[in-house]
Every structure is written in C-alpha cells, then in structure tokens.
Scaffold this motif. Structure first.
Motif, short mmCIF file in Angstrom:
data_model
loop_
_atom_site.label_atom_id
_atom_site.label_comp_id
_atom_site.label_asym_id
_atom_site.label_seq_id
_atom_site.Cartn_x
_atom_site.Cartn_y
_atom_site.Cartn_z
N LYS A 1 1.10 -1.55 -0.02
CA LYS A 1 0.15 0.05 -0.18
C LYS A 1 0.79 1.30 0.13
N ILE A 2 2.06 0.76 0.05
CA ILE A 2 2.96 1.75 0.51
C ILE A 2 4.36 2.49 -1.31
N GLU A 3 3.95 3.39 -1.32
CA GLU A 3 4.47 3.65 -2.60
C GLU A 3 6.01 3.51 -2.88
N GLY A 4 6.61 2.72 -3.39
CA GLY A 4 8.08 2.78 -3.87
C GLY A 4 8.50 1.55 -3.37
N PHE A 5 7.77 0.48 -2.84
CA PHE A 5 8.09 -1.01 -1.73
C PHE A 5 7.77 -2.18 -2.87
N LYS A 6 8.33 -3.27 -3.03
CA LYS A 6 7.22 -4.59 -3.09
C LYS A 6 8.44 -4.96 -2.43
N VAL A 7 6.85 -6.19 -1.89
CA VAL A 7 7.33 -7.17 -1.47
C VAL A 7 7.54 -8.54 -2.58
N ILE A 8 8.57 -8.87 -2.46
CA ILE A 8 9.65 -10.14 -3.91
C ILE A 8 9.77 -11.49 -2.66
N ALA A 9 9.39 -11.42 -1.73
CA ALA A 9 9.53 -12.97 -1.05
C ALA A 9 9.12 -13.28 0.71
N THR A 10 8.58 -14.05 0.92
CA THR A 10 8.15 -14.31 2.19
C THR A 10 8.77 -15.69 3.13
N ALA A 11 9.29 -15.68 4.28
CA ALA A 11 10.16 -16.45 5.15
C ALA A 11 9.68 -16.77 5.73
N THR A 12 9.35 -18.53 6.28
CA THR A 12 8.71 -18.25 7.82
C THR A 12 9.65 -19.27 8.39
N THR A 13 11.12 -19.26 8.35
CA THR A 13 11.61 -20.11 9.23
C THR A 13 12.97 -19.14 8.82
N GLY A 14 13.88 -19.32 10.02
CA GLY A 14 15.24 -18.16 9.36
C GLY A 14 15.89 -18.78 8.11
N GLU A 15 16.29 -20.22 8.31
CA GLU A 15 16.75 -21.49 7.48
C GLU A 15 16.24 -20.58 5.78
N GLN A 16 15.20 -20.70 5.45
CA GLN A 16 14.54 -19.91 4.49
C GLN A 16 14.78 -18.94 4.00
N ALA A 17 14.40 -18.20 5.45
CA ALA A 17 15.35 -16.86 5.17
C ALA A 17 16.47 -16.48 4.18
N LYS A 18 17.79 -17.35 5.35
CA LYS A 18 19.16 -16.84 4.53
C LYS A 18 18.85 -17.88 3.42
N GLU A 19 18.38 -18.55 2.75
CA GLU A 19 18.22 -19.02 1.12
C GLU A 19 17.65 -17.14 0.20
N TRP A 20 16.40 -17.30 0.12
CA TRP A 20 15.95 -16.35 -0.05
C TRP A 20 16.91 -14.53 -0.01
N LEU A 21 17.68 -14.77 0.91
CA LEU A 21 18.46 -13.80 1.12
C LEU A 21 20.00 -13.84 0.18
N GLU A 22 20.42 -15.10 0.33
CA GLU A 22 21.28 -15.63 -0.87
C GLU A 22 20.64 -15.35 -2.60
N VAL A 23 19.44 -15.94 -2.75
CA VAL A 23 19.53 -15.67 -3.79
C VAL A 23 18.76 -14.50 -4.82
N VAL A 24 17.93 -13.42 -3.44
CA VAL A 24 17.60 -12.38 -4.09
C VAL A 24 17.71 -11.31 -3.85
N GLN A 25 18.45 -10.91 -2.70
CA GLN A 25 18.70 -9.71 -2.13
C GLN A 25 18.19 -8.51 -2.06
N PRO A 26 17.13 -8.49 -1.05
CA PRO A 26 16.09 -7.86 -0.80
C PRO A 26 17.45 -6.39 -0.89
N HIS A 27 16.63 -4.95 -0.68
CA HIS A 27 17.21 -3.99 0.04
C HIS A 27 16.42 -4.09 1.75
N LEU A 28 15.77 -4.92 1.49
CA LEU A 28 14.97 -4.21 3.26
C LEU A 28 14.63 -6.07 3.93
#
Length: 231
Positions: free
Chosen positions: A26-53
């Motif tokens: 709803k906030i202009e200028g932001f886009k959700v590119i992935a959601t993780a439900t565990t720490g390990e899944q978050a690490k995998e997403w961080l490696e793959v997509v390297q988000p800004h935030l």
C-alpha cells in the motif's frame, strides 16, 4: 524515489505475514519479493534475491531474529532490517540495536506506525543516494528514526509549511542545475500547485537554502529563478 525498494518478509505466522505484505504494497515505492517462515528459509531467500530491506520477526521456529540480523551483517552489508515483533526483552532489543536494525516496531501493529517506519527508511535511503555530501542537519536526521520524513529540517517550520511537502520540495531542489528552477517548473516536478511551490521556495530563501534572481528572457519579461545555496 524512482527505484523500488525490494522487501523480504520473515514471519512464521502466515496471517501476519500477509498483513505485512498488504501493508507494504500500500506504500508507494515498495515491493515484496519473497516471504520466509523460518530462519533457514530466510537465509536461502537472502542468498537468492538479496532484498534491500528485511521485515523481521524475533521468534522464528528455528532461531531468533537477532541471530538472523547477525548473519545479515556478516554476509550482506547492504541489506537493512526493520524488526516487527512483540518481544520487549532488554537483551533482544539491545541485540537489535547493536546489529544495526533501522527500526523496532512493537506488535500489535498499526498501519500508521508501519507506514511511518517504511517512509522514514525510504526518505533516508533517497537522501543517501541523492547526495555526495550531506549537511550536518541531514546527517543528524539519519539517526532520528522516529520523526516523520523531513521534520529534522522543519521542526521550527512556520504555519503553512508541511514537513512532508517540504521534504518533497527539498529532494527536487537537490537536483537543480546551474540554470536554476522556476516555481512553475518546481510545481510540475514535485506535483504541488504553483502557488505552493512558490511559498516553499520563499521559505527556503529565508532558511538560506536557496536564493532567487530575476532573469530576463528573449522578450524582456523577467522570470524569477531559484538557485541552490552551496555550502
């Protein structure tokens, strides 16, 4: 800010994660590119997509969010973190601060508080990208996370000067070239009315951020142009 800020949501409750996703988009200028439900899944997403935030919960099934902050700091220096959690324990809060969390939002979450945090982040990233050198006031404002964007330069603003509008005007002012800018051109660039643009420009003259000159065109009609004051 022209570039989208890509966001990774790390939250083990799918319902809350969906709320965060809807709030973010709803906030202009932001886009959700992935959601993780565990720490390990978050690490995998961080490696793959390297988000800004990263929007990060503390209590995850396999680790605490502060452990993930440490992982991010060790491996992804350019990725920022906003904590969104019900955790209020001193050790967790201190770990978040020492890990460089941009903000710490306590649940239950409201959209206004969420929006304030993301917009502060957005404005500060834009400020860092848009300048080669910052004023002392701008530097101080980067660490003032709980004030709305622009208030650091407008705490003493007179009536009729809105901090958010002022911040928008200031971002446009930063791109002024040697030719200066007219109130009409600033109006078109910033999306405010011509009279509003002129009022803010005159206010900035009083703050010694810009100065004005009368420039005569080919037909002899004077045009008031505004120029940045370079320190």
């Amino acid at each position: 800010m022209s570039d989208l800020i890509e966001v990774l949501i790390v939250e083990d409750d799918p319902r809350i994660a969906e709320i965060h996703r809807r709030f973010t988009e709803k906030i202009e200028g932001f886009k959700v590119i992935a959601t993780a439900t565990t720490g390990e899944q978050a690490k995998e997403w961080l490696e793959v997509v390297q988000p800004h935030l990263v929007l990060l919960d503390v209590y995850l099934p396999d680790m605490k969010g502060v452990e993930l902050i440490k992982f991010i700091r060790q491996n992804f220096q350019e990725i920022d973190v906003i904590m969104i959690t019900a955790a209020s324990e001193v050790d967790i809060v201190s770990h978040a601060l020492r890990g460089g969390a941009f903000d710490y939002i306590i649940k239950p979450l409201t959209f206004d508080r969420f929006k304030e945090s993301l917009e502060n982040y957005q404005h500060k990233i834009a400020k860092l990208k848009g300048n080669q050198e910052l004023t002392p006031e701008q530097i101080e404002s980067l660490w003032n996370t709980r004030t709305k964007a622009g208030t650091s330069e407008a705490n003493d603003s007179p009536k009729g000067i809105d901090p958010l509008t002022l911040e928008k005007i200031l971002r446009c002012i930063e791109s002024i070239g040697k030719e200066g800018i007219t109130a009409e051109a600033l109006s078109a660039e910033s999306g405010v009315s011509r009279s509003t643009a002129r009022r803010y420009l005159e206010y900035l003259i009083s703050k010694k951020s810009v100065y004005a000159e009368l420039i005569y065109g080919n037909v002899g009609r004077p045009e008031r142009r505004y120029f940045r004051v370079h320190s």
